[in-house]
Design a protein around this motif. Sequence first.
Motif, PDB file in Angstrom:
ATOM      1  N   GLY A 137      -4.191   0.733  16.996  1.00  9.64           N
ATOM      2  CA  GLY A 137      -2.829   0.933  16.516  1.00  9.64           C
ATOM      3  C   GLY A 137      -2.769   1.880  15.334  1.00  9.64           C
ATOM      4  N   VAL A 138      -3.753   1.797  14.457  1.00  8.83           N
ATOM      5  CA  VAL A 138      -3.811   2.723  13.326  1.00  8.83           C
ATOM      6  C   VAL A 138      -4.001   4.159  13.826  1.00  8.83           C
ATOM      7  CG1 VAL A 138      -5.165   3.396  11.302  1.00  8.83           C
ATOM      8  CG2 VAL A 138      -4.630   0.984  11.702  1.00  8.83           C
ATOM      9  N   GLY A 174      10.529  -1.981   2.268  1.00 15.13           N
ATOM     10  CA  GLY A 174       9.138  -2.208   1.893  1.00 15.13           C
ATOM     11  C   GLY A 174       8.570  -3.487   2.489  1.00 15.13           C
ATOM     12  N   VAL A 175       9.393  -4.561   2.514  1.00 15.09           N
ATOM     13  CA  VAL A 175       8.916  -5.848   3.021  1.00 15.09           C
ATOM     14  C   VAL A 175       8.748  -5.827   4.533  1.00 15.09           C
ATOM     15  CG1 VAL A 175       9.504  -8.286   3.275  1.00 15.09           C
ATOM     16  CG2 VAL A 175       9.846  -7.143   1.075  1.00 15.09           C
ATOM     17  N   SER A 217       5.142  -3.070   4.534  1.00 15.25           N
ATOM     18  CA  SER A 217       4.180  -4.165   4.459  1.00 15.25           C
ATOM     19  C   SER A 217       3.422  -4.388   5.770  1.00 15.25           C
ATOM     20  CB  SER A 217       4.889  -5.449   4.030  1.00 15.25           C
ATOM     21  OG  SER A 217       4.011  -6.550   4.052  1.00 15.25           O
ATOM     22  N   PRO A 218       4.068  -4.404   6.948  1.00 18.59           N
ATOM     23  CA  PRO A 218       3.288  -4.552   8.187  1.00 18.59           C
ATOM     24  C   PRO A 218       2.281  -3.437   8.411  1.00 18.59           C
ATOM     25  CG  PRO A 218       5.591  -5.055   8.591  1.00 18.59           C
ATOM     26  CD  PRO A 218       5.516  -4.501   7.207  1.00 18.59           C
ATOM     27  N   PHE A 219       2.619  -2.210   8.002  1.00 18.41           N
ATOM     28  CA  PHE A 219       1.662  -1.122   8.139  1.00 18.41           C
ATOM     29  C   PHE A 219       0.432  -1.367   7.265  1.00 18.41           C
ATOM     30  CE2 PHE A 219       5.296   1.465   9.705  1.00 18.41           C
ATOM     31  CZ  PHE A 219       4.706   1.933  10.856  1.00 18.41           C
ATOM     32  N   ALA A 278      -1.672  -3.936   8.806  1.00 17.63           N
ATOM     33  CA  ALA A 278      -2.407  -3.405   9.960  1.00 17.63           C
ATOM     34  C   ALA A 278      -3.684  -2.710   9.509  1.00 17.63           C
ATOM     35  CB  ALA A 278      -1.518  -2.445  10.746  1.00 17.63           C
ATOM     36  N   PHE A 279      -3.606  -1.918   8.449  1.00 14.63           N
ATOM     37  CA  PHE A 279      -4.809  -1.257   7.938  1.00 14.63           C
ATOM     38  C   PHE A 279      -5.851  -2.297   7.491  1.00 14.63           C
ATOM     39  CE2 PHE A 279      -1.961   2.439   7.347  1.00 14.63           C
ATOM     40  CZ  PHE A 279      -2.741   3.401   7.959  1.00 14.63           C
ATOM     41  N   PHE A 280      -5.373  -3.383   6.909  1.00 23.39           N
ATOM     42  CA  PHE A 280      -6.317  -4.408   6.468  1.00 23.39           C
ATOM     43  C   PHE A 280      -6.986  -5.092   7.656  1.00 23.39           C
ATOM     44  CE2 PHE A 280      -7.058  -8.938   5.619  1.00 23.39           C
ATOM     45  CZ  PHE A 280      -8.037  -8.840   4.648  1.00 23.39           C
ATOM     46  N   TYR A 281      -6.192  -5.538   8.629  1.00 28.39           N
ATOM     47  CA  TYR A 281      -6.751  -6.261   9.778  1.00 28.39           C
ATOM     48  C   TYR A 281      -7.621  -5.363  10.655  1.00 28.39           C
ATOM     49  CZ  TYR A 281      -3.928 -10.387   8.842  1.00 28.39           C
ATOM     50  OH  TYR A 281      -3.399 -11.506   8.270  1.00 28.39           O
TER      51      TYR A 281
END
Length: 325
Positions: free
Chosen positions: A300-301, A47-48, A52-54, A57-60
């Motif tokens: 990337g998404v 998860g970390v 978490s990076p995925f 990525a959605f946030f950024y």
Amino acid sequence: MRLRLTVAFFLPPRFTPESVRYDRRYRKLDQYRFVVWFLALPVLVYGVFVVSPFLQAFFYSMTDWTGYSASYNFVGFDNYERMWHDDKFWDATRNSLLLLVIAPLVTLAMGLFFAYMLTAGGRRRNTAVSGVTGSGLYKVVYFFPQVLSLAIIAVIWARIYSPRSGALNAGLDAVGLGSWQREDWLGGSVAIWCVLVVLCWSFVGFYVVLFSAAMSAIPQETYEAARLDGAGRARTFFQITFPLTWDTVRTGWVYMGIQALDAFALVNVMVPEHGMDVLPSYLFEKSFRDGQAGYATTIGVALFLITLVFATVMMRVGRRDRVEL
């Protein structure tokens, strides 16, 4: 009692009260507790470092982050709207989808053919199936490109496609096909096909070895029965070898599709700037050359969703009943 069982779930067995330990419901609870605690640490690490990076990525992808500073503004779905109207993005997507469809088809077909020839293409006495003479050496030769990095492969093939000193134009001229020579193999409409050739060449050896191992696991008695029934090589392949290696082929298809979508190293090293783009190379351009990390994350998404849909479709469409011997 339910409260005691809930508390016992989080306690080591030695600290569990006897009134709860001998309850029938506790035995089943103890099984689930072992599984949960056994998987807790791996799931936490996954998860970390993966999930978490995925999510980040959605946030950024909804920000105007440049990638070179800690400040950014939330812009909502503006990046997605911009991507929808970006012609270069759709050109890169078209190239990536072309590789996604054709590269696994060609690579796996060649891998199956060579593996079948190396495993069952020979003729020996007192043997139902046997490989061609020197099959072990051929496997090493086919697998050799896997020893090289993709960057080295890209440099080698860039020299081959070179219009001035490349082996391709020189070879065409040597066999009397000088009219087929091109001044720009990697910058025109044929660039995607040149990349496709290199992609298939570099990975076919891996699937030759993979499929050879799967075919070697098929019992000899199955081939002997087919041979007694008068089945030829083609019929034996399509009715015995291919069905019994289908699970391996399906897994290889998913893996090769992901490799085709991730053609960044080949395109970035081999193809001149602005010659052609695939989604990873266009993402790299926007992030590190143009300083638009937020928009690059949006690309990337999109790449993530394409990969996810492809893997899901292949695993579901290719599902079939297991063949038991």
